[in-house]
Design a protein around this motif. Structure first.
Motif, PDB file in Angstrom:
ATOM      1  N   PHE A 221       0.844  -1.201   0.000  1.00 46.24           N
ATOM      2  CA  PHE A 221       0.000   0.000   0.000  1.00 46.24           C
ATOM      3  C   PHE A 221       0.873   1.242   0.000  1.00 46.24           C
ATOM      4  CE2 PHE A 221       0.031  -1.156   4.651  1.00 46.24           C
ATOM      5  CZ  PHE A 221       0.651  -0.025   5.158  1.00 46.24           C
ATOM      6  N   GLY A 222       0.342   2.295  -0.627  1.00 47.24           N
ATOM      7  CA  GLY A 222       1.005   3.585  -0.626  1.00 47.24           C
ATOM      8  C   GLY A 222       0.003   4.635  -0.214  1.00 47.24           C
ATOM      9  N   GLY A 223       0.262   5.873  -0.635  1.00 50.79           N
ATOM     10  CA  GLY A 223      -0.640   6.958  -0.262  1.00 50.79           C
ATOM     11  C   GLY A 223      -0.081   7.733   0.914  1.00 50.79           C
ATOM     12  N   SER A 224      -0.618   8.919   1.082  1.00 54.80           N
ATOM     13  CA  SER A 224      -0.029   9.832   2.066  1.00 54.80           C
ATOM     14  C   SER A 224      -0.426   9.486   3.490  1.00 54.80           C
ATOM     15  CB  SER A 224      -0.454  11.262   1.746  1.00 54.80           C
ATOM     16  OG  SER A 224      -1.857  11.357   1.817  1.00 54.80           O
ATOM     17  N   CYS A 225      -1.369   8.568   3.669  1.00 51.86           N
ATOM     18  CA  CYS A 225      -1.937   8.462   5.017  1.00 51.86           C
ATOM     19  C   CYS A 225      -1.726   7.148   5.754  1.00 51.86           C
ATOM     20  CB  CYS A 225      -3.419   8.771   4.955  1.00 51.86           C
ATOM     21  SG  CYS A 225      -3.669  10.510   4.545  1.00 51.86           S
ATOM     22  N   PHE A 226      -1.839   6.000   5.109  1.00 49.72           N
ATOM     23  CA  PHE A 226      -1.808   4.740   5.860  1.00 49.72           C
ATOM     24  C   PHE A 226      -0.549   4.644   6.734  1.00 49.72           C
ATOM     25  CE2 PHE A 226      -4.772   1.759   3.223  1.00 49.72           C
ATOM     26  CZ  PHE A 226      -5.852   2.455   3.705  1.00 49.72           C
ATOM     27  N   GLN A 227       0.596   4.783   6.108  1.00 48.19           N
ATOM     28  CA  GLN A 227       1.839   4.634   6.875  1.00 48.19           C
ATOM     29  C   GLN A 227       1.954   5.707   7.951  1.00 48.19           C
ATOM     30  OE1 GLN A 227       5.551   3.487   4.979  1.00 48.19           O
ATOM     31  NE2 GLN A 227       6.491   5.315   5.811  1.00 48.19           N
ATOM     32  N   LYS A 228       1.698   6.936   7.554  1.00 51.47           N
ATOM     33  CA  LYS A 228       1.815   8.059   8.498  1.00 51.47           C
ATOM     34  C   LYS A 228       0.867   7.877   9.685  1.00 51.47           C
ATOM     35  CE  LYS A 228      -0.873  11.885   7.127  1.00 51.47           C
ATOM     36  NZ  LYS A 228      -1.871  12.121   8.132  1.00 51.47           N
ATOM     37  N   ASP A 229      -0.364   7.457   9.402  1.00 53.70           N
ATOM     38  CA  ASP A 229      -1.340   7.365  10.497  1.00 53.70           C
ATOM     39  C   ASP A 229      -1.061   6.174  11.411  1.00 53.70           C
ATOM     40  OD1 ASP A 229      -2.431   9.617   9.453  1.00 53.70           O
ATOM     41  OD2 ASP A 229      -4.175   8.658   8.556  1.00 53.70           O
ATOM     42  N   ILE A 230      -0.584   5.070  10.847  1.00 50.82           N
ATOM     43  CA  ILE A 230      -0.256   3.932  11.711  1.00 50.82           C
ATOM     44  C   ILE A 230       0.952   4.279  12.577  1.00 50.82           C
ATOM     45  CG2 ILE A 230       0.477   1.517  11.805  1.00 50.82           C
ATOM     46  CD1 ILE A 230      -1.050   1.084   9.231  1.00 50.82           C
TER      47      ILE A 230
END
Ligand code: NAD
Ligand code: UGA
Length: 463
Positions: free
Chosen positions: A271-280
Motif C-alpha cells: 500500500f502507498g498513499g499519504s496516510c496509511f503509513q503516516k497514520d499507523i
C-alpha cells in the motif's frame, strides 16, 4: 436551534480540502465556501480557466468545480480575510510524519496545525466554530483549544473533530454518498450546525456524533484497520506463491464470509498513499507514549509487512532476471499509488524503483496521470543518489508502447484500467526475449500473456 452557517472557510486546498469543499459548495448553494492556501501555485491551478487543469485529478471533480466555482466556491490566498468572514473554519492542512527531533519518523508533525490555530486566534473578531478536518493525534483538540483561548481576542471558539474518510480516486463518489460523517465535539449547538451542513445531502442516520476524543481516535483506527487488511492479504500472497495457491482465490473464498467481507483484500506490491503509513506510525507513537508497547508493536507490524512486500517484489525482479538488472531496461506501468489519481505520495513504485536503481537498472516510466516532474521529484526526495544520476537512469514517456519497446521486463505498479486493454501481442513482438512481466497488481490476464510467450509473475499466484 443551531446557528445557521452561511460562510465557510477551509484552510488547505489539497487532496482533501479541495474536493470536500467543492462538494459542500455544490450541495449547499446558500453557503459561501472559500478555500485558502499559502501555496499560490496551487490556488492559481484551482482557479485555472481550463477546469481540467485543477491540481487534483479525481474522476468527476472538474464537473463539480465547474458548477460551483465563482458561484459560491472560491479559491484564494487571502487567508486572513477568509478567516475573518467565516462562521465556520475547517483546518485541512497536511500533518506529515515528523522528519526531525522528538518522535522523528513516527509522530505527526503538527506545526502547520498550530500555525493555523494561531492565525485564526489572531484574526477572529467574533465567535467561530473551528473544525479539525486534518487527521490528528487523539487529544489535539485540547492543544488547539488552549492556543485559541490563550492567544485569541476574547471571542468563543468551539472545536469539532470531523475527520475525512474519502479515498483518493473515488473522492467525489465517497463525498456524495459517505458511509458515515463523523462529528466529535462538546457543544451540541456547534455539532448541530455542522450536521446541518451535511444534512443537505447526507441522510441523518449516516451522521454520527461522538465525543471529540473518540472522533479523533476513530480516524487513525479506521486507517489502521484498512491498512492491516492489505498487509494481512499481502502476507498471505507470499505464502500463496510458495505453495501453489492463488491469493485472489483465497481472498474470494474468505471474503464471502460476511464477517470478513470482500473489500480491501486485493494483494498488491504494497500500500502507498499519504496516510496509511503516516497514520499507523502516529498510532504506534501514541501507544508508546502511554507505555503500551505491545499495542505499539502489534500495529507497527502492518508497516513492516508493507516494507517487506515492496522489497520482495523488487528482489524477485532481480533474481528472475538472472541476478542482475544492471544496464537492463525495465518498463514501469504506473507510478501513482493507486489508479484514478495523480497522487504519488508514498507510492510503492517509488521504493521499487529506488531498489532497482541501486542495482543500476534503467527504468522507463509510463503513467497516464503523473508528470515527469513529479516522478523525478519523488526520486530526488529520497536522497539516495544525486539528481543527475536519477535523470540518467530514469526516463519518463507518455506512450506505453514506447516504454515497453526493447525492455527486458515490464513491471505493473499501479492498477490503471487501460493496462489490461493494451495490445499485448504488439508489446511482446517489440520486447527483448525472454520477455518478463511482473504484475504487482494482478491486473493482467496471466493465461493469455503466458500463451503469447511472456514469462509472467503475478503477485500472490503460485506456479
Ligand atoms: P495536502 O498536502 O494535499 O494539502 C494540504 C495543503 O495545506 C497544502 O496545499 C498546503 O500548502 C496547505 N497549508 C499548509 N499549511 C498551511 C497554512 N498555515 N495556511 C494555509 N495553507 C496551508 O494534504 P491532504 O492530502 O489534503 O491532507 C490534508 C489532511 O487530511 C491530512 O491531515 C491528511 O492526513 C488528511 N486526510 C487525507 C486524505 C487523503 O486521501 N489525502 C484523506 C483523509 C484525510
Ligand atoms: C485511505 C482510506 O481508504 C480512506 O478511507 C482514508 O480517508 C484515506 O486513506 C486517508 O486518510 O488518507 P487512500 O489512501 O486515498 O484512502 O486510498 P486506498 O483506496 O485506501 O488505498 C491505499 C493503498 O492501499 C493504495 O496503494 C492501494 O493500492 C492499496 N490497496 C488498497 C491494496 O493494495 N489492496 C486493497 O485491497 C486496497
Amino acid at each position: 436551534m443551531s446557528k445557521k452557517i452561511t460562510k465557510i472557510c477551509c484552510i488547505g486546498a489539497g487532496y482533501v480540502g479541495g474536493p470536500t469543499m467543492a462538494v459542500i459548495a455544490q450541495k449547499c448553494p446558500d453557503i459561501k465556501v472559500t478555500v485558502v492556501d499559502i501555496n499560490s501555485r496551487r490556488i492559481a491551478a484551482w482557479n485555472d480557466e481550463d477546469v481540467d487543469k485543477i491540481p487534483v485529478y479525481e474522476p468527476g471533480l472538474s464537473e463539480v468545480v465547474a458548477e460551483a466555482r465563482g458561484r459560491n466556491l472560491f479559491f484564494s490566498t487571502e487567508v486572513d480575510k477568509a478567516i475573518d468572514e467565516a462562521e465556520m473554519i475547517f483546518i485541512s492542512v497536511n500533518t506529515p510524519t515528523k522528519t526531525y527531533g522528538k518522535g522523528k519518523g513516527m509522530a505527526a508533525d503538527l506545526k502547520y496545525i498550530e500555525l493555523c490555530a494561531r492565525q485564526i486566534a489572531r484574526v477572529a473578531k467574533d465567535d467561530k466554530i473551528v473544525v479539525e478536518k486534518s487527521t490528528l493525534p487523539v487529544r489535539t483538540a485540547g492543544a488547539l483549544k488552549s492556543i485559541l483561548q490563550n492567544t485569541g481576542n476574547g471571542v468563543r471558539f468551539d472545536i469539532l473533530s470531523n475527520p475525512e474518510f474519502l479515498a483518493e480516486g473515488t473522492a467525489v463518489q465517497d463525498l456524495l454518498a459517505p458511509d458515515r460523517v463523523l462529528i466529535g465535539g462538546d457543544s451540541e449547538e456547534s455539532i448541530r450546525a455542522l450536521a446541518d451542513v451535511y444534512a443537505n445531502w447526507v441522510p441523518e442516520k449516516n451522521i454520527l456524533t461522538t465525543n471529540v476524543w473518540s472522533s479523533e481516535l476513530s480516524k487513525l483506527t479506521a486507517n489502521a484497520f484498512l491498512a492491516q487488511r492489505v498487509s494481512s492479504i499481502n502476507a498471505l500472497s507470499e505464502l500463496c506463491e510458495k505453495t501453489g495457491a492463488d491469493v485472489n482465490e483465497v481472498a474470494r473464498a474468505i471474503g464471502t464470509d460476511s464477517r470478513i467481507g470482500p473489500k480491501f483484500l486485493k494483494a498488491s506490491v504494497g500500500f502507498g498513499g499519504s496516510c496509511f503509513q503516516k497514520d499507523i506510525l502516529n498510532l504506534v507513537y501514541i501507544a508508546k507514549s502511554y507505555g503500551l508497547n505491545e499495542v505499539a508493536d502489534y500495529w507497527e507490524q502492518v508497516v513492516l509487512m508493507n516494507d517487506h512486500q515492496k522489497h520482495r517484489f523488487a528482489d524477485n525482479i532481480i533474481t528472475t532476471l538472472y541476478n542482475t538488472v544492471s544496464g537492463k531496461k525495465i518498463a514501469f506501468l504506473g507510478w501513482a499509488f493507486k489508479k484514478d489519481t495523480n497522487d504519488t505520495r508514498e507510492s510503492a513504485a517509488i521504493h521499487v524503483a529506488d531498489y532497482l536503481l541501486n542495482e543500476q537498472a534503467e527504468i522507463v516510466v509510463y503513467d497516464p496521470k503523473v508528470t515527469e516532474e513529479q516522478i523525478y521529484a519523488d526520486l530526488d526526495y529520497l536522497n539516495t543518489r544525486d539528481e543527475k544520476e536519477n535523470r540518467k537512469l530514469v526516463t519518463v514517456v507518455n506512450d506505453p508502447y514506447k516504454a515497453m519497446k526493447e525492455a527486458h521486463a515490464v513491471a505493473v505498479l499501479t492498477e490503471w484500467d487501460e493496462f489490461r486493454a493494451y495490445d499485448w501481442q504488439r508489446v511482446y513482438d517489440t520486447m527483448l526475449k525472454p520477455s518478463f512481466v511482473f504484475d504487482g497488481r494482478a491486473v493482467l490476464d496471466r493465461e493469455q500473456l503466458t500463451d503469447m510467450g511472456f514469462e509472467v509473475y503475478t503477485i500472490g499466484v503460485g506456479r
